[in-house]
Design an enzyme around this catalytic site. Sequence first.
Site, short mmCIF file in Angstrom:
data_model
loop_
_atom_site.label_atom_id
_atom_site.label_comp_id
_atom_site.label_asym_id
_atom_site.label_seq_id
_atom_site.Cartn_x
_atom_site.Cartn_y
_atom_site.Cartn_z
N HIS A 191 -2.05 -12.11 -2.35
CA HIS A 191 -3.05 -12.88 -1.80
C HIS A 191 -2.65 -14.47 -1.34
CE1 HIS A 191 -6.31 -10.08 -3.25
NE2 HIS A 191 -5.27 -9.34 -2.45
N HIS A 196 1.02 -1.20 0.12
CA HIS A 196 -0.06 0.02 0.02
C HIS A 196 0.91 1.22 0.32
CE1 HIS A 196 -4.32 -1.69 1.05
NE2 HIS A 196 -3.57 -2.61 0.52
#
Length: 705
Positions: free
Chosen positions: A250, A85
Amino acid sequence: MHSVGTEVDSANKSTPYDPLNLDILHQHDTKTNPLGKDFNYHEELKKLDIAALKQDLKEFMVSSQDWWPADWGNYAGLMVRMAWHSAGTYRIIDGRGGAGHGNQRFSPIDSWPDNANLDKARRLLWPIKKKYGNKLSWADLIVFAGTVAYEVVGLKTFGFAFGREDIWHPQKDVYWGSEQEWLDKQRYDNESSDSLENPLAAVQMGLIYVNPEGVNSNPDPIKTAKDIRTTFARMSMNDEETVALVAGGHTIGKCHGNGNVSDLGAEPDMADIKEQGLGWINKKTLGIGKDTLTSGIEGAWTSNPMQWDNGYFAMLFNHDWQLKKSPAGAWQWEPVEITESNKPVAAENPNIRHNPIMTDADMAMIKDPVYCEISKRFYQDHDYFSDVFARAWFKLTHRDLGPVSCYFGPEVPTEQMIWQDPVPKGNNDYDIQEVKEKILASDLSIADMVTVAWNSARTYRCSDKRGGTNGARIRLAPQKDWPANEPDRLHKILSVITKIANESNASIADVIVIAGNVAVENSAKAVGVEITVPFTPGRGDATAEMTDVESFAYLEPIHDAYRNWSKDADTKNQDKLMIEQTQLLGLSAPEMTVLLGGLRVLGANFGDIKHGEFTQRLGVLSNDFFINLTDMSYKWQENEAGYYDLIDRKSGSVKYTATRIDLIFGSNSILRAYSEVYAQDDNLEKFIKDFVDVWAKINNSGYVL
């Protein structure tokens, strides 16, 4: 008027003056830096024990803290998300965002909903930052922690480079969207993803990329795939890199949504003082461990969330999926049927297993035809997937670090990728004075010399350190054909420059810069000031094969205040675009002022544009621009063409013409104050010295020894 392009302000006759906000230029002010102006991070890096740092991070990953427990006893997933992020704010259109400055520590990014609980990740790392001190920036630590996390779970990473310098104040003047509420969506002209407002890359305010529940929180993997393709492309990722990053991100960790979102307190920016900068504090439960609330989605993607494997694709392809609601009420996909042994164990209790989950973005990886084919290949060849992901992760975390000359550390890869804008090392063993003499003996005018150097240098963006003079890409596609570079004129100038370079054993890039310096030095001599522009040889000449034409297209100017030119006839925002251009060049407001005034009198305007040339001795580095701009024996009057005439108050005759850009330096109170300094009788030499300083700065931008 030149046949290509439009003079600034031609369609702006009656637009009222809107005061300029110069605050974004103050980002380059070093006064907020507590380390002082003499602090050199790259020198400090030489003292950093990187091996010890990596070992400390590996030990930290598996040392769960009671105040914020690690899922499965390992912080790898949290560190990856923090690093992702941080880097994921990068956008290729203007080069802003990214991991290069540690701006995740500050507002507004620290309070984006998508960054919920990353404040905890950084606090967990504080003991390590405290230990290594000035030798390690937060910017480097954040992304290095994510990279080491992948190594801890079993990925062979592609490498890592240190060298990111911290900022020390919020970059609140960066445009992140016009929305006034988190997760509002006002950045599309229509329903199509293609209409996403420039330069934005995320689909909603407060998100890094896309909404994990689906477009506007409405699950539809095909629609989500369109958003993904748009937003990842604006981060400079192709389809294969996109699938690799989604899948690789993920493969480890989990989502957190076991609770009621209404129980959460305010984000860090709005939290109570007693929280000491932490946000999203749960008001009813501990809010940690199994009760953590982040995205609202709850669960892990794979059977082994702390292991680098091909479990993500195995889970996607080997099950049918149905929509369910998380405990927090968020949409998520869960398998219709799954054996107990394939379920991941609970993060805090190995005796309990829960269903795996997929977000709408994950489902897009098998529902979109192109993404699905890539996913199948990755599923069938885990080694290939691992290599593509490792490279994409390296690109994600290094995209805005700049040229490889900015890279530091033992893990810097020897291979260079095209997205790094490689430039071969140039020759510095040649006679610079001989080159200057050849340039002076050529048919190049002062304006030609200044223009080619400026056009080459102005592509530099301090946001991601792309562009600039090194590489001489002005002679390659796409730059050689940009209207702003006056292709026909450029071709003639470069033919002379190239001939001199070949004769002198110098690079074309160096000769371009020397030509601009020669023009400045001789135009200063014309007013009796002897000065030498600082110059360091050694720039290289890039080739077409080293140039990513598609990504360089984003560096094309659509306006250039310094040459009084705009591609668009509707120029009501050109003064604001000047501020944008100046900030990306890394200049302050005083530097902007002296640079523009100098370029005007040197004749650097685009084509035949005469506006702003407030001098009777064009090509001489005088302070005439400022003298005439501030002279009250004249008045300014708007003419029928939408420009402005400088009229002698006594005779009524027109002396000069100007655009809105020119006049802003006399009408804005701050810029007028700077202009008056340079108009003073005793400041001609100061003007020339300051101009030379900023000229040298521009021509050295992007060139690191």
